[in-house]
Scaffold this active site. Sequence first.
Site, PDB file in Angstrom:
ATOM      1  N   GLU A   1       0.950  -1.191   0.070  1.00 40.82           N
ATOM      2  CA  GLU A   1      -0.048   0.030  -0.078  1.00 40.82           C
ATOM      3  C   GLU A   1       0.701   1.380   0.130  1.00 40.82           C
ATOM      4  O   GLU A   1       0.493   2.136   0.754  1.00 40.82           O
ATOM      5  CB  GLU A   1      -1.003  -0.152   1.198  1.00 40.82           C
ATOM      6  CG  GLU A   1      -1.849  -1.169   1.311  1.00 40.82           C
ATOM      7  CD  GLU A   1      -2.788  -1.265   2.293  1.00 40.82           C
ATOM      8  OE1 GLU A   1      -2.631  -0.352   3.405  1.00 40.82           O
ATOM      9  OE2 GLU A   1      -3.590  -1.977   2.418  1.00 40.82           O
TER      10      GLU A   1
ATOM     11  N   GLU B   1      -5.939 -10.793  -0.934  1.00 36.63           N
ATOM     12  CA  GLU B   1      -6.895 -10.481   0.269  1.00 36.63           C
ATOM     13  C   GLU B   1      -8.322 -10.387  -0.149  1.00 36.63           C
ATOM     14  O   GLU B   1      -9.163  -9.275   0.258  1.00 36.63           O
ATOM     15  CB  GLU B   1      -6.514  -9.183   0.887  1.00 36.63           C
ATOM     16  CG  GLU B   1      -5.015  -9.246   1.029  1.00 36.63           C
ATOM     17  CD  GLU B   1      -4.715  -7.917   2.095  1.00 36.63           C
ATOM     18  OE1 GLU B   1      -5.376  -7.200   2.383  1.00 36.63           O
ATOM     19  OE2 GLU B   1      -3.346  -7.657   1.955  1.00 36.63           O
TER      20      GLU B   1
HETATM   21  C1  XIL Z   1      -5.980  -6.340   8.339  1.00 37.84           C
HETATM   22  C2  XIL Z   1      -6.164  -7.653   9.416  1.00 37.84           C
HETATM   23  O1  XIL Z   1      -7.214  -8.321   8.830  1.00 37.84           O
HETATM   24  C3  XIL Z   1      -6.710  -6.937  10.603  1.00 37.84           C
HETATM   25  O2  XIL Z   1      -7.008  -7.917  11.744  1.00 37.84           O
HETATM   26  C4  XIL Z   1      -6.030  -5.978  11.319  1.00 37.84           C
HETATM   27  O3  XIL Z   1      -6.491  -5.376  12.340  1.00 37.84           O
HETATM   28  C5  XIL Z   1      -5.579  -4.900  10.432  1.00 37.84           C
HETATM   29  O4  XIL Z   1      -5.059  -5.290   9.195  1.00 37.84           O
HETATM   30  N1  XIL Z   1      -4.704  -4.747   3.871  1.00 37.84           N
HETATM   31  C6  XIL Z   1      -3.632  -5.392   4.159  1.00 37.84           C
HETATM   32  C7  XIL Z   1      -3.979  -6.317   5.524  1.00 37.84           C
HETATM   33  O5  XIL Z   1      -2.812  -5.609   3.577  1.00 37.84           O
HETATM   34  O6  XIL Z   1      -2.764  -6.651   6.165  1.00 37.84           O
HETATM   35  C8  XIL Z   1      -5.100  -6.008   6.311  1.00 37.84           C
HETATM   36  O7  XIL Z   1      -5.365  -6.778   7.314  1.00 37.84           O
HETATM   37  C9  XIL Z   1      -6.270  -5.714   5.422  1.00 37.84           C
HETATM   38  C10 XIL Z   1      -6.154  -4.723   4.237  1.00 37.84           C
END
Ligand code: XIL
Length: 362
Positions: free
Chosen positions: A158, A269
């Site tokens: 990101e 994701e």
């Molecule tokens: C999220 C997790 O799922 C949560 O448990 C945590 O509190 C915050 O992060 N983008 C990403 C992930 O790259 O690492 C994130 O995961 C969601 C958004």
Amino acid sequence: MNSTIKIACIAFAALVCTNTVNAKKPEQGLKDAYKGYFSIGVAVNQRNISDPQQTALILKEFNSITSENDMKPGEIHPGRGVWNFEKADKVANFCREHHIKLRGHNLCWHSQFCNWMFTSPDGTPATKEQVYAELKDHIFTVVNRYKDIVYCWDVVNEAMSDSPTGNPFRDSRMYKLCGHDFIDSCFVWAHQADPKALLFYNDYNASQTHKRDHIYDMVKAMKDKGIPIDGIGMQGHYNVVYGTQNMAEQVDSAITMYSKVVKHIQFTEVDIRANEQMGGQLMFSRDAAPITDEIKAKLTQSYANLFQVLRKHKKVVDVVTFWNLSDKDSWLGTRNYPLLFDENLQPKAAYYAVRDFKKLKK
Ligand code: XIL
């Protein structure tokens, strides 16, 4: 062979055959249905890998794992010289024990990061050189520890801005201090630490036109400079509210564009938010109103459309990972209904739409 023995052999073969046909074939999981397409992954927490029912579900359905939080810099390296490998080791050992490949997530991010790096030991703001020394040490230590089981890393997560105009890079602390050079440096260090690992730039909204173009330009520039980047991770946090067909079309053109510059695209994701009450925003509440059957049908259709596009691009798409095992665990809240398994680990209609695509009418 005399004729009696021959007849006995034929009879035995026939018996074996009949029994094989009669034996009920075990139901295939997602990973089996997608053999020949891409791996199917899941992001896990500690509960998922220690509860027998959830473990059984993981082993049936998935053949790639990501640690949801436990390998992030801030979790694993919470202070200068302080390392907290216990939970990440449990995830890695689960993968080693069950021979499942592990995606490394992540080495550098503006969130859940080692914020202590920005202050030098004497309490003054750290210089770029000091931050780089710590970051390099972090990357070498973590990549080395898991290089036997981690097959790819989200090296930088990101780092692009959401704004269609202005600076394409996110104005993070790392960016403010080091400029976008930190992105190149992280990839170089990760490659030095494990030349065999596939290295990814990972981001959300990676199919939205302006962000897609910015990511493409950055990766192209990196490739031109010889930076060792192998692929683009498209996080894939989607939403039924945005319209189901449109989402799949955007994903389609983003993959087509990215595949001009990288050989590997991973959906890292995936989840699809379904609660209308949130109007397309993230909503973490577990108390939101239940969703209607109509919305559930939209969710099923969204998943069907998305996977149709992903299958079309199987040559470049390596893995599609769901962000959490079931709605019960979703970081978006159970009532967002975003995954293929509901809060009781039961498969939804969307699960069958994804798994049984061969039965769908064209
Ligand atoms: C999220 C997790 O799922 C949560 O448990 C945590 O509190 C915050 O992060 N983008 C990403 C992930 O790259 O690492 C994130 O995961 C969601 C958004």
